[in-house]
Design a protein around this motif. Structure first.
Motif, PDB file in Angstrom:
ATOM      1  N   LYS A 129      -0.594   5.598  -8.221  1.00 36.04           N
ATOM      2  CA  LYS A 129       0.189   4.454  -7.771  1.00 36.04           C
ATOM      3  C   LYS A 129       1.308   4.175  -8.767  1.00 36.04           C
ATOM      4  O   LYS A 129       2.438   3.870  -8.380  1.00 36.04           O
TER       5      LYS A 129
ATOM      6  N   GLN B 228      11.058   6.217  -5.014  1.00 32.63           N
ATOM      7  CA  GLN B 228      11.177   5.344  -3.849  1.00 32.63           C
ATOM      8  C   GLN B 228      11.969   6.042  -2.757  1.00 32.63           C
ATOM      9  O   GLN B 228      12.843   6.853  -3.036  1.00 32.63           O
TER      10      GLN B 228
ATOM     11  N   GLU C 187       8.662  -8.143  -1.758  1.00 29.09           N
ATOM     12  CA  GLU C 187       7.424  -7.478  -1.347  1.00 29.09           C
ATOM     13  C   GLU C 187       6.952  -6.385  -2.317  1.00 29.09           C
ATOM     14  O   GLU C 187       5.791  -6.381  -2.716  1.00 29.09           O
ATOM     15  N   PRO C 188       7.831  -5.439  -2.730  1.00 30.01           N
ATOM     16  CA  PRO C 188       7.343  -4.412  -3.662  1.00 30.01           C
ATOM     17  C   PRO C 188       6.852  -5.014  -4.971  1.00 30.01           C
ATOM     18  O   PRO C 188       5.883  -4.518  -5.561  1.00 30.01           O
TER      19      PRO C 188
ATOM     20  N   VAL D  93       5.512  -8.018  -5.382  1.00 29.00           N
ATOM     21  CA  VAL D  93       4.218  -8.644  -5.132  1.00 29.00           C
ATOM     22  C   VAL D  93       3.139  -7.568  -5.016  1.00 29.00           C
ATOM     23  O   VAL D  93       2.065  -7.681  -5.598  1.00 29.00           O
ATOM     24  N   ALA D  94       3.462  -6.502  -4.288  1.00 29.41           N
ATOM     25  CA  ALA D  94       2.475  -5.448  -4.055  1.00 29.41           C
ATOM     26  C   ALA D  94       2.035  -4.811  -5.368  1.00 29.41           C
ATOM     27  O   ALA D  94       0.881  -4.418  -5.510  1.00 29.41           O
ATOM     28  N   HIS D  95       2.962  -4.711  -6.323  1.00 27.50           N
ATOM     29  CA  HIS D  95       2.612  -4.104  -7.604  1.00 27.50           C
ATOM     30  C   HIS D  95       2.324  -5.156  -8.663  1.00 27.50           C
ATOM     31  O   HIS D  95       2.246  -4.843  -9.855  1.00 27.50           O
TER      32      HIS D  95
ATOM     33  N   ARG E   8      15.641  -3.028  -1.861  1.00 29.41           N
ATOM     34  CA  ARG E   8      14.186  -3.006  -1.880  1.00 29.41           C
ATOM     35  C   ARG E   8      13.677  -1.780  -2.637  1.00 29.41           C
ATOM     36  O   ARG E   8      12.726  -1.860  -3.409  1.00 29.41           O
TER      37      ARG E   8
ATOM     38  N   ALA F 159       6.737  -0.649   3.988  1.00 34.79           N
ATOM     39  CA  ALA F 159       5.804  -1.476   3.232  1.00 34.79           C
ATOM     40  C   ALA F 159       4.762  -0.612   2.528  1.00 34.79           C
ATOM     41  O   ALA F 159       4.410  -0.851   1.375  1.00 34.79           O
TER      42      ALA F 159
ATOM     43  N   LEU G  47       5.257   2.438   1.558  1.00 39.15           N
ATOM     44  CA  LEU G  47       5.965   3.113   0.473  1.00 39.15           C
ATOM     45  C   LEU G  47       6.183   2.171  -0.701  1.00 39.15           C
ATOM     46  O   LEU G  47       6.237   2.592  -1.854  1.00 39.15           O
ATOM     47  N   ALA G  48       6.334   0.873  -0.406  1.00 40.48           N
ATOM     48  CA  ALA G  48       6.530  -0.096  -1.480  1.00 40.48           C
ATOM     49  C   ALA G  48       5.209  -0.396  -2.189  1.00 40.48           C
ATOM     50  O   ALA G  48       5.195  -1.097  -3.193  1.00 40.48           O
ATOM     51  N   GLY G  49       4.120   0.121  -1.681  1.00 39.92           N
ATOM     52  CA  GLY G  49       2.837  -0.052  -2.348  1.00 39.92           C
ATOM     53  C   GLY G  49       1.985  -1.178  -1.794  1.00 39.92           C
ATOM     54  O   GLY G  49       0.990  -1.548  -2.400  1.00 39.92           O
ATOM     55  N   SER G  50       2.382  -1.746  -0.643  1.00 37.87           N
ATOM     56  CA  SER G  50       1.599  -2.841  -0.078  1.00 37.87           C
ATOM     57  C   SER G  50       0.231  -2.340   0.387  1.00 37.87           C
ATOM     58  O   SER G  50       0.128  -1.241   0.924  1.00 37.87           O
ATOM     59  N   SER G  51      -0.788  -3.191   0.205  1.00 35.29           N
ATOM     60  CA  SER G  51      -2.136  -2.807   0.625  1.00 35.29           C
ATOM     61  C   SER G  51      -2.251  -2.943   2.137  1.00 35.29           C
ATOM     62  O   SER G  51      -1.418  -3.561   2.783  1.00 35.29           O
TER      63      SER G  51
ATOM     64  N   ARG H   1      -2.416  -6.513   3.356  1.00 33.22           N
ATOM     65  CA  ARG H   1      -1.097  -7.161   3.311  1.00 33.22           C
ATOM     66  C   ARG H   1      -0.257  -6.719   4.502  1.00 33.22           C
ATOM     67  O   ARG H   1       0.458  -7.517   5.094  1.00 33.22           O
TER      68      ARG H   1
END
Lengths: 355, 331, 288
Positions: B84, B91, B113-114, B116-118, B163, C182, C184-188, C191
């Protein structure tokens, strides 16, 4: 070759509806369009999607109409078929295809014109055909629909032969077999060929092609462009595209459309080598090309205007680096020669400027 | 190639799909490297597998074979957390800016969003970063509360780029980044990508069908046909002296922005065959103007060619050496 | 450098189309009215169980009983509003249960291919291949009467209706590029499901809720009519209908009143569903 504003002789002398001899290189122009307007009612009042466009295409001539999305280029093409969607309204001082005055025709008469006098090639060949009928049936149906009344009705066998011949003419291998294929059994390039065959099966005076190669691969695109040009014969071609390069590739003349108006029109080569309208120049400078020295791409600032907020005068003025105070006044296409442009402050003639 | 360690090193990638039980080798042994700060273009037509390569690099498609090394570490062998972390620095920008942004989300939420996700930063830090990103892609702050349907295509693609930049990637993969946009807007986006690369030293892998764009942005080019690499090399070498007949045909298909004149074009017959039934021997031979008996039987390996690149052709340079009216095209 | 020009309607007018469609307006008003009557009515009306044997089978508009009385002299209006309360409570709760089970399983199945998807889809097919009401009768006959058994049975048997539609919609949303972006951005997964997919299916879910409510009301009435719904003595639209059969010729209003109530509620809910569909489709047109 004709100019947009030059009057055309012969259009009125011939009785409407009489077929033009197929071999004759002269005759009335394939398309003669004078001061076309397409208006759409909106809550804020009428909006002119197309505003005073005059174009003419001679027999055997290919005219490329280049513009960005929303420029109204597709609307102009649809107007040539009187197929502008509701609630749009078409007005023009002249709208003639071959000898027919499209403005004077009612809907049944227009149906007789479409597919017979005007053939259409759409962008996406996958959706242009009915998926549940064979290619041959669809070609034959278009051919049969436009046989003159009174004469002996051609047999189905005859229609099928005609469809096979049409497919052969567009370079489809083994047309005797392909004629029974369904659209999904053919590849994109072959379908586009079949669509061209469909557009040409009644030897129309005018062929309207709306982005005919955009959905295709580069190597297939080249085949289709060559085919369109090679099969033109006595018909006029209106090629709608966003790509100046594609237009210049096969067209004799190119018209550049911006916000519903033709801003520049002229012989293809001249337009590319020496564009006079700043918008044409900007379009050329914005596209990457295969030059040995890489100039940075010059983007056009801002975005094309939406039909709701158009400025008075020249519609390109807000984005134009060469704008002068007079641009508040509407420029007309000038001079009246083969190369015309609607600009108060045109760029220098690049070819004359050269030592 | 220089002595620099490649940032991305993909070796012998294979991706296989099984539509209706049949085997479809979408990517069949593709290798490519991207050096730090370099722009590589991956060129091909539809069905060539170029987009599949991008998604395989990003870990969306599982690999049927091959290895991806990023920053010297094996991504394919790395465990969850390390993977990860590695993927965060690669990207992907998708082709269609109309589909790649959720129409119900505000720009501010999309850009955060990215982060928050990370789990990057506090909400305040994230908000500051989002404003910074917006500036980097040349959009005003009042775009933050808008939703994608209220933005133009060019503005949407700027948001998609912002993004992708949020996590400060070292490699940006852009899949047809401008083909859905108008010409005048394309130039804005291309310049933005080049600007990002120049100012931040990001490596770019541009996936496109547009040879003119490749010529404009790339240092090196990799040409794919039916799931395989047919030619690779420095961009000027490949475009001026294409070794593979397919590359030569692609280049000749670019509309010269001049009309008339004695132009010579290589018109390929037919269309790319279905990857479900690739031809035997050289996969290009049914469309190749110079194919001979050997090409129908023996598949040519990717071998070093004149000019420093590599090509998979038994008769390299033969078609490129034809008079391509190059002076007309490139003068 | 670029300026942002809004190309769609500004947010302030977003509520506009809500009231553009008359169907939605009338549907919403009628449903609100029915709910109001069902909730407030029982507090204001007379005791639905109070029998006055000297005032049996009074026609509507009689003194003190504006809808009349039944065979035991009980006030029909009191019984209708109490029955409405019961029927609506059953319909709302069973719809909620069905929607919850159906949506959760549909989202899980749509998220990825695998054993969960196979299991959910097979179960949905199995459930939908049985006649629901017959199974409901069998189940209730086994587990017994009462509010909870009824609600659990109706909800537990009708969730595949939601699962099938929501699954189709959600799996098409899963194919969207923004879901890929999403990922690709790493979202679970959670989410993505909560942030992108659930809001995407919400309009459909809303419409389905309205229609399902009507279906559940009819199902409850049918079960009560057969004596399998409301417990004995407890009025419900269905068992009022059942009781009215004996007096069809002497006191037809005993049948008309509960029948009209059922029709009214079902039509209101369908009107609301149609209006919602119209309104949400209009919004989808504006924001492609």
């Amino acid at each position: 070759m004709s100019t947009p504003d030059a009057p055309h002789a012969g259009g009125t002398a011939r009785a409407a509806g009489k077929p033009v001899p197929a071999s004759s290189p002269v005759g009335s122009p394939a398309l003669d369009l004078q001061d076309l307007r397409v208006d759409f009612p909106t809550p804020l009042g009428e909006v002119g999607i197309v505003d005073g466009v005059s174009l003419s295409i001679a027999r055997g001539e290919a005219l490329g109409m280049v513009g960005e999305s929303g420029s109204g280029k597709t609307m102009i093409a649809l107007a040539c078929l009187r197929m502008v969607p509701e609630p749009g309204r078409v007005a023009a001082t002249r709208l003639r295809v071959a000898d027919r005055d499209l403005l004077a025709l009612d809907e049944p008469a227009l149906c007789a014109v479409r597919g017979a006098d005007v053939g259409v090639v759409f962008q996406n060949p996958m959706t242009a055909f009915n998926p549940v009928r064979t290619i041959g049936e669809q070609l034959a149906a278009t051919w049969l629909r436009h046989r003159p009344a009174g004469g002996a009705r051609p047999s189905r066998r005859e229609a099928r032969e005609r469809a096979i011949a049409a497919l052969r003419e567009v370079g489809i291998a083994a047309p005797e077999r392909r004629v029974d294929a369904y659209p999904h059994q053919m590849s994109g390039g072959m379908l586009q060929r079949a669509l061209i065959a469909h557009a040409m099966i009644n030897q129309p005076a005018l062929i309207v092609a709306d982005e005919p190669t955009t959905a295709l691969d580069a190597t297939v695109q080249a085949q289709i462009l060559d085919l369109l040009r090679a099969r033109l014969a006595n018909a006029g071609l209106l090629l709608v595209t966003h790509d100046l390069g594609v237009a210049a590739e096969i067209c004799d003349r190119v018209a550049v459309v911006y916000a519903g108006r033709v801003v520049e029109v002229g012989p293809a080569r001249e337009l590319l080598e020496s564009p006079r309208h700043p918008y044409t120049q900007a379009l050329l400078a914005a596209a990457p090309r295969l030059d040995p020295e890489r100039r940075p791409l010059a983007p056009i600032p801002g975005a094309p205007p939406s039909p709701a907020d158009l400025v008075a005068g020249c519609r390109y003025a807000p984005r134009c680096p060469r704008a002068v105070p007079r641009c508040g006044e509407r420029p007309r296409l000038a001079p009246e020669g083969p190369h015309a442009y609607a600009c108060w402050n045109p760029a220098d003639d690049a070819r004359r400027a050269k030592p | 190639m220089t002595g620099r360690e490649p940032l991305l090193d993909a070796d012998d990638l294979r991706v296989t799909f099984r539509p209706g039980g049949r085997e479809l080798r979408a990517v069949d042994g593709v290798s490519l490297q991207v050096l730090p700060g370099e722009t590589v273009a991956l060129v091909g037509e539809s069905g060539s597998g170029k987009s599949t390569v991008a998604l395989a690099l990003m870990g969306v498609h599982p690999l049927a074979g091959g290895r991806v090394r990023f920053e010297g570490r094996d991504v394919t062998a790395a465990g969850g957390a390390e993977r990860k972390a590695l993927r965060r620095r690669m990207q992907l920008i998708l082709q269609d800016p109309y589909g790649s942004l959720d129409p119900r989300w505000s720009v501010a939420r999309i850009l955060a969003e990215p982060l928050v996700a990370h789990d990057v930063g506090t909400p305040e830090e994230r908000a500051a970063r989002v404003r910074e990103l917006l500036g980097q892609v040349g959009l005003p702050l009042d775009a933050l509360e808008r939703r994608p349907p209220q933005l133009s295509g060019g503005q949407r693609q700027r948001i998609a780029i912002a993004r992708a930049l949020a996590l400060e990637p070292r490699l940006l993969i852009a899949d047809e980044p401008v083909s859905a946009l108008d010409v005048s807007i394309q130039a804005q986006i291309v310049n933005l990508l080049l600007d990002v690369q120049r100012t931040r030293g990001t490596s770019l892998l541009v996936i496109t069908h547009d040879i003119a764009l490749v010529h404009h942005v790339a240092h090196r080019v990799v040409v794919m046909y039916l799931g395989r690499v047919v030619e690779t090399g420095a961009v000027d070498d490949v475009i001026l002296r294409p070794q593979h007949p397919y590359t030569a045909a692609l280049i000749s298909a670019v509309p010269a922005r001049r009309a008339g004149g004695a132009r010579q074009r290589i018109l390929l017959p037919g269309e790319p065959p279905s990857p479900l039934e690739p031809p035997a021997g050289c996969r290009f031979h049914p469309r190749c103007p110079i194919a001979r008996d050997r090409c129908r039987i023996e598949s040519p390996p990717l071998a070093p060619a004149a000019g420093g690149g590599a090509t998979a052709c038994h008769f390299p340079g033969e078609l490129g050496a034809l008079p391509l009216a190059r002076d007309e095209r490139l003068a | 450098m670029a300026t942002v020009t809004p190309t769609a309607a500004p947010a302030a007018t977003r509520l506009g189309p809500l009231f553009a469609g008359r169907e939605f307006l009338w549907g919403a008003l009628a449903v609100l009215l029915v709910l109001l009557v069902a909730i407030v009515g029982p507090w204001l009306a007379q005791d639905p169980a109070a029998t006055t044997l000297d005032r049996r089978l009074l026609p509507p508009f009689s003194d003190g009983h504006w809808l009349g009385t039944d065979a035991l002299g009980r006030d029909l209006w009191a019984r209708i509003v109490t029955g409405l309360e019961w029927s609506i409570a059953v319909a709302v709760a069973s719809t909620a249960i069905a929607a919850l089970i159906g949506t959760v399983l549909a989202l899980l199945a749509a998220e990825r291919a695998g054993p969960v998807r196979t299991l959910v889809l097979q179960t949905v097919d199995a459930f939908l291949s049985f006649p629901g009401l017959v199974v409901a009768i069998a189940v209730i006959a086994t587990v017994g009467h009462g509010y909870l058994p009824l609600v659990l049975t109706l909800g537990g048997l009708s969730w595949p209706v939601f699962a099938r539609v929501i699954y189709a919609e959600a799996s098409s949303l899963m194919q969207r590029d923004y879901v890929l972006a999403a990922r690709l951005a790493g979202s679970s997964r959670t989410r993505i499901l909560a942030g992108h997919v659930l809001p995407g299916v919400a309009p459909t879910l809303l419409v389905m809720l309205a229609f399902h409510l009507a279906d559940m009301l009819v199902a409850e009435s049918a079960l009560s009519f057969l004596g399998l719904g409301a417990p004995l003595g407890e009025p419900s639209l269905g068992n009022m209908l059942a009781e009215s059969r004996q007096y069809l010729y002497v006191a037809p209003w005993l049948m008309f009143v509960p029948a009209c109530a059922i029709v009214l509620v079902v039509v209101s809910a369908n009107l609301l569903g149609d209006g919602l569909t119209e309104r949400l489709r209009g919004r989808a047109r504006r924001a492609p």
